[in-house]
Design a protein around this motif. Structure first.
Motif, PDB file in Angstrom:
ATOM      1  N   GLN A   6       0.831  -1.194   0.000  1.00 33.44           N
ATOM      2  CA  GLN A   6       0.000   0.000   0.000  1.00 33.44           C
ATOM      3  C   GLN A   6       0.872   1.254   0.000  1.00 33.44           C
ATOM      4  O   GLN A   6       1.836   1.363   0.764  1.00 33.44           O
ATOM      5  N   ILE A   7       0.567   2.229  -0.879  1.00 32.23           N
ATOM      6  CA  ILE A   7       1.315   3.487  -0.943  1.00 32.23           C
ATOM      7  C   ILE A   7       0.759   4.433   0.107  1.00 32.23           C
ATOM      8  O   ILE A   7      -0.439   4.706   0.140  1.00 32.23           O
ATOM      9  N   THR A   8       1.636   4.933   0.927  1.00 34.72           N
ATOM     10  CA  THR A   8       1.209   5.853   1.986  1.00 34.72           C
ATOM     11  C   THR A   8       1.353   7.294   1.524  1.00 34.72           C
ATOM     12  O   THR A   8       2.004   7.596   0.522  1.00 34.72           O
ATOM     13  N   THR A   9       0.757   8.171   2.272  1.00 39.05           N
ATOM     14  CA  THR A   9       0.852   9.600   1.971  1.00 39.05           C
ATOM     15  C   THR A   9       2.293  10.063   2.060  1.00 39.05           C
ATOM     16  O   THR A   9       2.744  10.883   1.251  1.00 39.05           O
ATOM     17  N   ARG A  10       3.017   9.528   3.015  1.00 36.26           N
ATOM     18  CA  ARG A  10       4.429   9.903   3.180  1.00 36.26           C
ATOM     19  C   ARG A  10       5.240   9.533   1.931  1.00 36.26           C
ATOM     20  O   ARG A  10       6.062  10.318   1.462  1.00 36.26           O
ATOM     21  N   ASN A  11       4.994   8.358   1.377  1.00 44.04           N
ATOM     22  CA  ASN A  11       5.697   7.950   0.164  1.00 44.04           C
ATOM     23  C   ASN A  11       5.366   8.862  -1.013  1.00 44.04           C
ATOM     24  O   ASN A  11       6.229   9.206  -1.817  1.00 44.04           O
ATOM     25  N   LEU A  12       4.105   9.247  -1.141  1.00 49.96           N
ATOM     26  CA  LEU A  12       3.709  10.148  -2.219  1.00 49.96           C
ATOM     27  C   LEU A  12       4.375  11.513  -2.083  1.00 49.96           C
ATOM     28  O   LEU A  12       4.784  12.123  -3.080  1.00 49.96           O
ATOM     29  N   ILE A  13       4.481  12.021  -0.880  1.00 55.80           N
ATOM     30  CA  ILE A  13       5.142  13.303  -0.652  1.00 55.80           C
ATOM     31  C   ILE A  13       6.620  13.217  -1.029  1.00 55.80           C
ATOM     32  O   ILE A  13       7.158  14.114  -1.679  1.00 55.80           O
ATOM     33  N   ILE A  14       7.276  12.124  -0.665  1.00 56.22           N
ATOM     34  CA  ILE A  14       8.688  11.947  -1.014  1.00 56.22           C
ATOM     35  C   ILE A  14       8.866  11.874  -2.530  1.00 56.22           C
ATOM     36  O   ILE A  14       9.768  12.503  -3.090  1.00 56.22           O
ATOM     37  N   ILE A  15       7.996  11.141  -3.210  1.00 55.10           N
ATOM     38  CA  ILE A  15       8.072  11.051  -4.681  1.00 55.10           C
ATOM     39  C   ILE A  15       7.862  12.415  -5.308  1.00 55.10           C
ATOM     40  O   ILE A  15       8.581  12.815  -6.235  1.00 55.10           O
ATOM     41  N   PHE A  16       6.897  13.166  -4.803  1.00 53.77           N
ATOM     42  CA  PHE A  16       6.629  14.505  -5.330  1.00 53.77           C
ATOM     43  C   PHE A  16       7.836  15.426  -5.142  1.00 53.77           C
ATOM     44  O   PHE A  16       8.201  16.175  -6.042  1.00 53.77           O
ATOM     45  N   ILE A  17       8.474  15.381  -3.999  1.00 56.68           N
ATOM     46  CA  ILE A  17       9.645  16.225  -3.723  1.00 56.68           C
ATOM     47  C   ILE A  17      10.799  15.856  -4.654  1.00 56.68           C
ATOM     48  O   ILE A  17      11.456  16.738  -5.223  1.00 56.68           O
TER      49      ILE A  17
END
Length: 120
Positions: A6-17
């Protein structure tokens, strides 16, 4: 049991950065490519006009017919000057410093062609 895929919000933020950093780092490189391509187009126009000028006498309208500017190239001419360059409007063409200028020969001047590329 929790799903580990499962992709977490934290992982999405890191990918976006990470993607944002790559985008910011690539901007100067991509900007330089655009500048160099515009300079090459203007240089080819100058060489074409100079070559054609050796075989026939060119005037402002014959240069426009020879080059046939399309897409993002604009052309403007008055009594003895022809501007061909990159701009959104004719006023920006002469002030934008990204153009080829051909000055036609007359009694007081000789034929002269220059490229202004400081604003490309």
């Amino acid at each position: 049991m929790q799903n580990n895929k499962q992709i977490t919000t934290r992982n999405l933020i890191i990918i976006f950065i990470v993607l944002a950093v790559f985008g910011i780092a690539a901007k100067p490189f991509l900007s330089n490519i655009e500048h160099q391509s515009k300079v090459r187009v203007l240089d080819k126009i100058k060489k074409s006009v100079e070559h054609a000028n050796k075989t026939q006498k060119l005037d402002t309208t014959s240069i426009i017919a020879l080059i046939n500017p399309q897409d993002s190239l604009l052309a403007s001419f008055d009594e003895n000057k022809t501007y061909i360059g990159f701009a959104d409007s004719i006023e920006e063409l002469k002030n934008g410093k990204c153009y080829f200028l051909y000055t036609q020969e007359n009694e007081a001047t000789t034929t002269h062609s220059t490229i202004e590329n400081s604003g490309c």
